[in-house]
Scaffold this motif. Structure first.
Motif, PDB file in Angstrom:
ATOM      1  N   MET A  83     -16.726  -5.321  -9.843  1.00 58.30           N
ATOM      2  CA  MET A  83     -15.839  -6.809  -8.946  1.00 58.30           C
ATOM      3  C   MET A  83     -14.860  -6.216  -9.414  1.00 58.30           C
ATOM      4  N   GLN A  84     -13.260  -7.424  -7.572  1.00 57.46           N
ATOM      5  CA  GLN A  84     -12.574  -7.122  -7.245  1.00 57.46           C
ATOM      6  C   GLN A  84     -12.448  -8.153  -8.015  1.00 57.46           C
ATOM      7  N   ARG A  85     -10.478  -8.346  -8.000  1.00 59.34           N
ATOM      8  CA  ARG A  85     -10.203  -9.525  -8.849  1.00 59.34           C
ATOM      9  C   ARG A  85      -9.078  -9.008  -8.408  1.00 59.34           C
ATOM     10  N   THR A  86      -8.110 -10.047  -7.539  1.00 61.53           N
ATOM     11  CA  THR A  86      -6.711  -9.624  -7.281  1.00 61.53           C
ATOM     12  C   THR A  86      -5.606 -10.855  -8.021  1.00 61.53           C
ATOM     13  N   ILE A  87      -4.532 -10.810  -8.156  1.00 65.28           N
ATOM     14  CA  ILE A  87      -3.838 -10.974  -9.463  1.00 65.28           C
ATOM     15  C   ILE A  87      -1.917 -11.033  -8.772  1.00 65.28           C
ATOM     16  N   ALA A  88      -1.924 -13.024  -8.795  1.00 64.39           N
ATOM     17  CA  ALA A  88      -0.623 -13.180  -7.810  1.00 64.39           C
ATOM     18  C   ALA A  88       0.270 -13.979  -9.022  1.00 64.39           C
ATOM     19  N   ILE A  89       1.035 -13.296  -9.428  1.00 64.49           N
ATOM     20  CA  ILE A  89       2.226 -14.224 -10.280  1.00 64.49           C
ATOM     21  C   ILE A  89       3.494 -13.677 -10.140  1.00 64.49           C
ATOM     22  N   LEU A 131      -0.117  -4.768  -1.758  1.00 66.99           N
ATOM     23  CA  LEU A 131      -0.816  -4.248  -3.033  1.00 66.99           C
ATOM     24  C   LEU A 131      -2.319  -4.641  -2.369  1.00 66.99           C
ATOM     25  N   ILE A 132      -3.272  -4.302  -2.637  1.00 67.49           N
ATOM     26  CA  ILE A 132      -4.755  -4.797  -2.630  1.00 67.49           C
ATOM     27  C   ILE A 132      -5.725  -4.685  -3.655  1.00 67.49           C
ATOM     28  N   SER A 133      -6.538  -4.975  -3.598  1.00 66.31           N
ATOM     29  CA  SER A 133      -7.997  -4.867  -4.559  1.00 66.31           C
ATOM     30  C   SER A 133      -9.366  -3.946  -4.435  1.00 66.31           C
ATOM     31  N   THR A 134      -9.530  -3.516  -3.163  1.00 58.83           N
ATOM     32  CA  THR A 134     -10.908  -2.844  -2.412  1.00 58.83           C
ATOM     33  C   THR A 134     -11.038  -2.090  -3.342  1.00 58.83           C
ATOM     34  N   GLU A 135     -11.820  -1.912  -3.805  1.00 56.27           N
ATOM     35  CA  GLU A 135     -12.490  -0.710  -4.913  1.00 56.27           C
ATOM     36  C   GLU A 135     -12.496   0.027  -4.397  1.00 56.27           C
ATOM     37  N   ALA A 136     -12.362   1.093  -3.236  1.00 56.42           N
ATOM     38  CA  ALA A 136     -13.119   2.362  -2.453  1.00 56.42           C
ATOM     39  C   ALA A 136     -11.653   2.243  -2.355  1.00 56.42           C
ATOM     40  N   ASN A 137     -10.573   1.663  -2.433  1.00 58.61           N
ATOM     41  CA  ASN A 137      -9.516   2.710  -1.787  1.00 58.61           C
ATOM     42  C   ASN A 137      -8.315   2.011  -3.247  1.00 58.61           C
ATOM     43  N   HIS A 176      -7.692   3.772  -8.143  1.00 62.04           N
ATOM     44  CA  HIS A 176      -7.836   4.459  -8.488  1.00 62.04           C
ATOM     45  C   HIS A 176      -8.258   3.889  -9.755  1.00 62.04           C
ATOM     46  N   ASP A 177      -7.425   3.106 -10.186  1.00 61.33           N
ATOM     47  CA  ASP A 177      -7.936   2.757 -11.303  1.00 61.33           C
ATOM     48  C   ASP A 177      -7.907   1.282 -11.580  1.00 61.33           C
ATOM     49  N   GLY A 178      -8.036   0.218 -12.187  1.00 68.75           N
ATOM     50  CA  GLY A 178      -7.303  -1.441 -12.578  1.00 68.75           C
ATOM     51  C   GLY A 178      -7.599  -1.480 -12.019  1.00 68.75           C
ATOM     52  N   TRP A 179      -6.573  -2.744 -11.654  1.00 70.47           N
ATOM     53  CA  TRP A 179      -7.635  -3.847 -10.572  1.00 70.47           C
ATOM     54  C   TRP A 179      -7.071  -4.150  -9.060  1.00 70.47           C
ATOM     55  N   GLU A 180      -6.022  -3.603  -9.122  1.00 70.57           N
ATOM     56  CA  GLU A 180      -4.660  -2.473  -7.840  1.00 70.57           C
ATOM     57  C   GLU A 180      -4.478  -1.864  -7.309  1.00 70.57           C
ATOM     58  N   ALA A 181      -4.744  -1.283  -6.231  1.00 76.18           N
ATOM     59  CA  ALA A 181      -3.730  -0.005  -5.579  1.00 76.18           C
ATOM     60  C   ALA A 181      -2.328  -0.416  -4.683  1.00 76.18           C
ATOM     61  N   LEU A 182      -1.220  -0.056  -4.796  1.00 79.79           N
ATOM     62  CA  LEU A 182       0.052   0.515  -3.479  1.00 79.79           C
ATOM     63  C   LEU A 182      -0.748   0.830  -2.257  1.00 79.79           C
ATOM     64  N   ARG A 183      -0.977   0.062  -1.074  1.00 79.82           N
ATOM     65  CA  ARG A 183      -1.198  -0.252  -0.281  1.00 79.82           C
ATOM     66  C   ARG A 183       0.196   0.044   1.303  1.00 79.82           C
ATOM     67  N   VAL A 184       0.676   1.048   0.878  1.00 78.20           N
ATOM     68  CA  VAL A 184       1.778   1.815   1.987  1.00 78.20           C
ATOM     69  C   VAL A 184       1.256   1.856   3.624  1.00 78.20           C
ATOM     70  N   THR A 185       2.286   1.278   4.053  1.00 77.80           N
ATOM     71  CA  THR A 185       1.308   0.975   5.959  1.00 77.80           C
ATOM     72  C   THR A 185       2.752   1.856   6.442  1.00 77.80           C
ATOM     73  N   ASP A 186       2.686   2.688   6.740  1.00 78.52           N
ATOM     74  CA  ASP A 186       4.121   2.739   8.292  1.00 78.52           C
ATOM     75  C   ASP A 186       3.441   3.700   9.498  1.00 78.52           C
ATOM     76  N   ALA A 187       3.572   2.411  10.067  1.00 78.51           N
ATOM     77  CA  ALA A 187       2.652   2.830  11.443  1.00 78.51           C
ATOM     78  C   ALA A 187       3.522   3.257  12.753  1.00 78.51           C
ATOM     79  N   THR A 188       5.287   3.536  11.798  1.00 81.49           N
ATOM     80  CA  THR A 188       6.540   3.592  13.450  1.00 81.49           C
ATOM     81  C   THR A 188       6.998   5.478  12.626  1.00 81.49           C
TER      82      THR A 188
END
Length: 649
Positions: A1-7, A71-77, A79-91
């Motif tokens: 189950m995916q869960r996103t928290i904004a607080i 923060l992203i909540s995709t289960e495949a990305n 490691h544990d818990g509800w969310e992870a940090l996605r760092v996007t640096d395309a440049t």
């Protein structure tokens, strides 16, 4: 189950600061909402709590360019818990910083960890950084994971250099780096302090977790001091608009049973140092000293035109230096620089300044105490440092500590206590901006060092431009003779503000000395009717507040089932176990002694009633005296009671 928290940031206290791992009911350490049970110093370390932009709450976020860390909540990305940090640096020209600051102590080793997973390009890096009071980075270590689409944990260990006030964990995607990295389960852990099993002749309190191995169904309870209703000193002289205690109360010196040096404020002359005496500590006399001219007369109790903190030195070999004072003075024609200056006196009334330069740097609030067991003086000074947190403002008030054996040559001030993210979030939750330490007297007490940090909740700029908001004392403990590390597991006020409309309903400062008897501990305090922002009708008085002996904090069980507290291994030389406890009706406290293998070798009879000094008697097992010198554990079963302290005699 995916869960996103904004607080919001104010919600961090309720969610991200809940301890991880075992709970008291499961038999783990006592809950400390500032530190997870694995020692993790980071809030929101799992990146499970985000703001409205999905940036991690508790972490500062800076970047260049359009790229981001969210923060992203995709289960495949994750490691544990509800969310992870996605760092996007395309440049590659962009930089992304996601950083978490915590209080850190020089000389302590810290280990930073985080889990990384790449999906393209080059992965972001993990940094462990140390900063001094100016905000300059004075120590750093970093590691960059080799690219992998599988999760891998990276770790850094580094000792904090001299001058450290903050450590930071940084997730960094910098110049020449481009790609997408997922980061999760970050941590920052300080090396555990050295543990000494030997119990001394002093009492063991529960103001920290040093002696506690595990706890089940007990909690730490802060007991506010009981105030004497009416103030003991009021501004009733022409030179007094307000009276408060940036100062000291001395007992045991020649002359009056109680001597007080307190600060009074006069709208014309500003701050004055005044003197009072008492035979019982309640009724005070303001003697005419004949030393200071006020409006053409010396018939007053003024000893100087600056406030100050006084100690009596019973070991002084120079009779002219029996009394010592630390005073903040701004730079002027006779004082080379702003700072804390030393003064000496044979009687506490006639004072002589030592030299023309300060003995300690900076200047504002100071507290000083004589540490008799160590034959030294301890000064805590307020220092303003660069504020590198997410809070508003350009500087941060913190308590620094220094020691001296002669009151002239002091160790370099070193950070003791600052308002951390837990304090800041509590302030924001109450509608404020942040929390800072306005001052902090230190008290040698039962073989440890207790302190009362005056926590300043800043709510606005204040009418005086120096910040508005209440100031309330909390509690801190240090076990180190060098006063290096401080613990604050309980953050409730130990000396709360008075009810609205009372004379002490807005700010409280405490004396630099405690008055201890066989049954009580008392402190004199200055109470204000307006907060730090000032305002019309501002006035202050001096009151007296009292705890039962050792009564600052207890371990309490008030549930349907008994709780237990088990100590770490201890050794002792005595033969009798004493308890300070208040047992509720129908309750009890029992003690078991466990040997090195964990076998119960002695069981006490129940202790009942409210007893400052209950002697444990034994229902079964070997005598306590026969176990002297061996490593044992004490397991206290607390059933409807407050347990304040224990000791062996």
């Amino acid at each position: 189950m995916q869960r996103t928290i904004a607080i919001s940031a104010a919600g961090l206290t309720a969610l991200a600061l809940v301890p991880l791992g075992s709970s008291p009911a499961a038999g783990g350490p006592l809950p400390d909402p500032a530190v997870a049970v694995d020692g993790n110093l980071l809030a929101n370390s799992s990146f499970d709590v985000g703001d409205q932009d999905q940036h991690p709450v508790g972490w500062t976020m800076t970047k260049t360019g359009a790229n981001d860390a969210v923060l992203i909540s995709t289960e495949a990305n994750r490691h544990d818990g509800w969310e992870a940090l996605r760092v996007t640096d395309a440049t590659a020209a962009d930089n992304i910083y996601v950083r978490h600051y915590v209080t850190a102590y020089a000389g302590v080793s810290y280990t930073a960890k985080a889990w990384f997973k790449g999906t393209s390009g080059t992965e972001a890096s993990l940094y462990l950084e140390f900063y001094d009071a100016t905000g300059a980075r004075i120590g750093v270590s970093s590691t960059t994971p080799a690219f992998s689409t599988a999760w891998q944990e990276k770790s850094l260990t580094l000792s904090a250099p001299a001058g450290t006030v903050h450590a930071a964990v940084l997730i960094y995607s910098g110049t020449s780096v481009s790609g997408v990295t997922y980061v999760d389960q970050a941590s920052l852990v300080a090396a555990a302090p050295a543990y000494t099993a030997a119990l001394g002749p002093t009492r063991e309190l529960f103001t920290d977790d040093y002696r506690i191995e595990s706890a089940v169904d007990v909690g730490r309870k802060v007991h506010p001091a009981v105030k004497r209703g009416a103030p003991v000193i009021v501004p009733d002289k022409p030179w007094e608009t307000s009276d408060y205690i940036y100062g000291s109360v001395v007992t045991g010196s020649p002359g009056a049973a109680y001597k007080m040096w307190y600060t009074c404020y006069n709208a014309t002359l500003a701050y004055l140092l005044c003197y009072a005496t008492s035979t019982d500590g309640v009724t005070w006399t303001k003697p005419n000293l004949g030393r200071y001219t006020f409006e053409g007369s010396t018939a007053n109790n003024i000893v100087g035109d600056k406030g100050g903190t006084v100690v009596y030195d019973p070991a002084a070999t120079d009779a002219n230096r029996r009394y010592k004072m630390l005073t903040f003075i701004a730079a002027d024609a006779t004082h080379a620089t702003l700072g804390y200056y030393a003064f000496f006196s044979p009687d506490g009334i006639a004072w002589t300044q030592y030299g023309t330069t300060p003995v300690l740097p900076y200047g504002d609030v100071s507290n000083v105490v004589y540490d008799a067991p160590q034959g030294r003086f301890i000064a805590t000074t307020k220092q303003r440092t660069v504020d590198i947190s997410a809070s508003p403002g350009t500087n941060d008030r913190m308590a620094f500590v220094s020691t001296s054996t002669d009151f002239v040559t002091w160790t370099a001030p070193r950070l003791a206590v600052e308002g951390d993210y837990r304090d800041d979030e509590a302030a924001r939750g109450a509608g404020g901006l942040e929390a800072q330490v306005y001052g902090m007297p230190v008290y040698p007490y039962e073989g440890v060092y207790l302190a009362l940090p005056w926590m300043f909740t800043i709510t606005d700029a204040g009418a005086n431009g120096a910040g508005g908001g209440p100031i309330v004392p909390q509690l801190a403990t240090s076990r180190d003779q060098d006063l290096l590390r401080w613990s604050r597991p309980a953050r409730d006020p130990v000396l709360p503000l008075g009810d609205q409309g009372a004379w002490d309903d807005s700010m409280i400062f405490t004396s630099s000395t405690l008055q201890t008897t066989a049954s009580t501990v008392s402190v004199y305090y200055g109470g204000f009717n307006v907060d730090h922002g000032g305002g019309p009708g501002q006035s202050a008085r001096i009151g007296l507040a009292t705890w039962r002996r050792d009564g600052f904090v207890s371990l309490r069980n008030a549930g349907d089932e008994p709780g237990t507290v088990t100590t770490r291994p201890v050794t002792y030389t005595g033969s009798t176990l004493h308890l300070n406890t208040d047992v509720f009706t129908g309750g009890s406290v029992k003690v078991e002694v466990l040997n090195a293998s964990g076998t119960v070798v002695a069981t006490s009879n129940p202790v009942t009633g409210d007893q400052l000094d209950a002697t444990a008697t034994w229902a079964s097992g070997v005598s306590l005296a026969s176990l002297a010198g061996q490593q044992v554990r004490f397991r206290f079963t607390v059933d409807g009671a407050d347990l304040y302290s224990y000791w062996i005699a």
